[in-house]
Design a protein around this motif. Structure first.
Motif, short mmCIF file in Angstrom:
data_model
loop_
_atom_site.label_atom_id
_atom_site.label_comp_id
_atom_site.label_asym_id
_atom_site.label_seq_id
_atom_site.Cartn_x
_atom_site.Cartn_y
_atom_site.Cartn_z
N CYS A 115 0.85 -1.18 0.00
CA CYS A 115 0.00 0.00 0.00
C CYS A 115 0.89 1.24 0.00
CB CYS A 115 -0.94 0.01 1.20
SG CYS A 115 -0.14 -0.18 2.81
N ALA A 116 0.31 2.35 -0.42
CA ALA A 116 1.10 3.58 -0.57
C ALA A 116 0.31 4.78 -0.03
CB ALA A 116 1.45 3.81 -2.04
N PRO A 117 1.01 5.76 0.51
CA PRO A 117 0.34 7.00 0.92
C PRO A 117 -0.15 7.77 -0.30
CG PRO A 117 2.72 7.24 1.08
CD PRO A 117 2.46 5.80 0.73
N TYR A 118 -0.92 8.82 -0.05
CA TYR A 118 -1.50 9.54 -1.17
C TYR A 118 -1.80 10.99 -0.80
CZ TYR A 118 -5.72 8.12 1.39
OH TYR A 118 -6.66 7.88 2.37
N TYR A 119 -2.05 11.78 -1.84
CA TYR A 119 -2.47 13.17 -1.65
C TYR A 119 -3.99 13.22 -1.53
CZ TYR A 119 2.20 14.49 -3.29
OH TYR A 119 3.56 14.62 -3.43
N THR A 120 -4.51 14.15 -0.74
CA THR A 120 -5.93 14.46 -0.77
C THR A 120 -6.11 15.69 -1.64
OG1 THR A 120 -5.77 15.83 1.24
CG2 THR A 120 -6.33 13.50 1.52
N ILE A 121 -7.22 15.73 -2.38
CA ILE A 121 -7.52 16.84 -3.28
C ILE A 121 -8.97 17.27 -3.09
CG2 ILE A 121 -5.79 16.19 -5.00
CD1 ILE A 121 -8.00 14.87 -6.62
N ASP A 122 -9.28 18.46 -3.55
CA ASP A 122 -10.66 18.93 -3.49
C ASP A 122 -11.36 18.70 -4.82
OD1 ASP A 122 -9.78 20.94 -5.21
OD2 ASP A 122 -9.76 22.50 -3.68
N ASN A 123 -12.56 19.24 -4.97
CA ASN A 123 -13.33 18.96 -6.19
C ASN A 123 -12.72 19.59 -7.45
OD1 ASN A 123 -13.90 21.56 -5.46
ND2 ASN A 123 -16.12 21.39 -5.70
N THR A 124 -11.76 20.51 -7.28
CA THR A 124 -11.08 21.10 -8.44
C THR A 124 -9.78 20.39 -8.77
OG1 THR A 124 -9.74 22.70 -7.17
CG2 THR A 124 -12.00 23.34 -7.74
N GLY A 125 -9.37 19.45 -7.92
CA GLY A 125 -8.10 18.76 -8.12
C GLY A 125 -6.94 19.38 -7.37
N LYS A 126 -7.21 20.43 -6.60
CA LYS A 126 -6.15 21.07 -5.82
C LYS A 126 -5.74 20.20 -4.64
CE LYS A 126 -5.19 25.19 -3.02
NZ LYS A 126 -5.76 26.44 -2.46
N ILE A 127 -4.44 20.03 -4.44
CA ILE A 127 -3.93 19.23 -3.33
C ILE A 127 -4.22 19.95 -2.01
CG2 ILE A 127 -1.86 18.29 -2.21
CD1 ILE A 127 -0.73 17.80 -4.99
N THR A 128 -4.86 19.24 -1.09
CA THR A 128 -5.23 19.83 0.20
C THR A 128 -4.51 19.20 1.39
OG1 THR A 128 -7.09 18.28 0.37
CG2 THR A 128 -7.53 20.44 -0.64
N GLY A 129 -3.84 18.08 1.16
CA GLY A 129 -3.14 17.41 2.26
C GLY A 129 -2.59 16.08 1.81
N GLU A 130 -2.32 15.23 2.76
CA GLU A 130 -1.82 13.89 2.45
C GLU A 130 -2.29 12.91 3.51
OE1 GLU A 130 2.59 13.98 4.50
OE2 GLU A 130 2.40 14.83 2.49
N ARG A 131 -2.28 11.64 3.16
CA ARG A 131 -2.62 10.58 4.09
C ARG A 131 -1.50 9.53 4.05
NH1 ARG A 131 -5.81 13.89 5.13
NH2 ARG A 131 -8.04 13.73 5.55
N LEU A 132 -1.05 9.13 5.22
CA LEU A 132 0.01 8.14 5.32
C LEU A 132 -0.57 6.77 5.62
CD1 LEU A 132 2.60 10.18 7.42
CD2 LEU A 132 2.39 10.02 4.92
N VAL A 133 0.12 5.74 5.20
CA VAL A 133 -0.27 4.37 5.55
C VAL A 133 0.46 3.99 6.84
CG1 VAL A 133 -0.83 3.66 3.21
CG2 VAL A 133 1.53 3.49 4.00
#
Length: 285
Positions: A115-133
């Motif tokens: 599994c891999a961490p990932y970026y969180t984005i909003d409805n426009t595709g703008k990066i808003t944060g990240e989530r770690l595994v």
């Protein structure tokens, strides 16, 4: 050996972001994939979007009735031919190197799931944060696998797919069962996925329902792991988490029991802000 990867993409009225999700699969640097799109009776333009692609790696399934996510996943996986399996959502998308890097990890390490961490984005595709595994031993404390993953088909075969009765927590239940069966997880460091939060996403729109489902799921698995003697999964933080869910579900009697067990294992938790908040809520009610 260039093993086949099956990607299941369930969709229900996901036309807004569906094309981006599909293309993130088709443009992977790892080419030996099949993309199984399961249309769960969408009433929007999803079908036309799916059928606009002329790529023999796409396989299209349209449910005859609305089955919801866990059953749609099982429909897709029942048709999968890959040695490695994964699924993605119609509002999220992969980094173009994601599948290649997860395949490399599965093939170079003696593990069953990566599994891999990932970026969180909003409805426009703008990066808003990240989530770690997280580490496998914390599977009952948190869904450590999260949203970007690849696993061997043997995992799916052993677990017999997703539980159709656990809509909203079907993926978490699957990872818990995988850990219970001693399949080995590995956590990559690089963020390889983009997870979208928006007004119609399940994570945002059904938080209360998820909390109810989580309480039932985790309190049940707590007993199962206890009986199996899998003590490495049963730390104080787990009891504290279930106590919090019990309070949310107004099960104050069991909340008190879980809270006491947490403190018995780790007395220092009495100084934690969460313990204090839960203690006050229980006393006030």
């Amino acid at each position: 050996m260039n093993k086949l990867v099956s990607i299941i993409l369930p969709t229900y009225n996901g036309e807004k972001y569906l094309r981006q999700s599909i293309e993130s699969c088709l443009k992977q640097t790892y080419n030996n994939i099949e993309l199984i799109v399961v249309n769960d009776c969408s009433s929007d333009d999803s079908e036309n979007i799916i059928q606009s692609y002329n790529d023999n790696r796409i396989r299209y399934i349209k449910n005859s009735s609305n089955l919801k996510l866990p059953r749609s996943l099982n429909v897709g996986f029942s048709e999968a031919k890959g040695d490695y399996l994964t699924w993605t959502s119609d509002d999220n998308f992969y980094d173009f190197t994601a599948i290649q890097k997860m395949v490399n990890a599965l093939e170079s390490l003696k593990v069953d799931l990566v599994c891999a961490p990932y970026y969180t984005i909003d409805n426009t595709g703008k990066i808003t944060g990240e989530r770690l595994v997280g580490i496998q031993e914390n599977i009952l404390i948190d869904n450590v696998v999260k949203a970007c993953f690849l696993y061997k088909k043997e995992v799916h075969q052993k677990l017999n797919g997703y539980n159709p009765n656990l809509f909203l927590v079907e993926d978490y239940d699957f990872w818990i069962r995988a850990a219970f069966e001693n399949f080995q997880f590995y956590q990559l460091k690089e963020k390889l996925y983009y997870y979208r939060f928006h007004e119609n996403s399940l994570t945002d729109s059904r938080r209360d329902e998820i909390a109810v489902a989580l309480y039932k799921l985790l309190s049940g698995y707590l007993e199962i792991f206890q009986k199996a003697g899998k003590s490495k999964y049963l730390g104080a933080d787990l009891y504290l988490r279930i106590a919090k869910l019990a309070v949310f579900n107004k099960d104050l009697k069991n909340a008190t029991i879980y809270l006491r067990k947490a403190i018995r294992i780790n007395p220092l938790l009495v100084f934690s802000s969460l313990y204090v908040k839960l203690f006050i809520k229980i006393k006030l009610n």
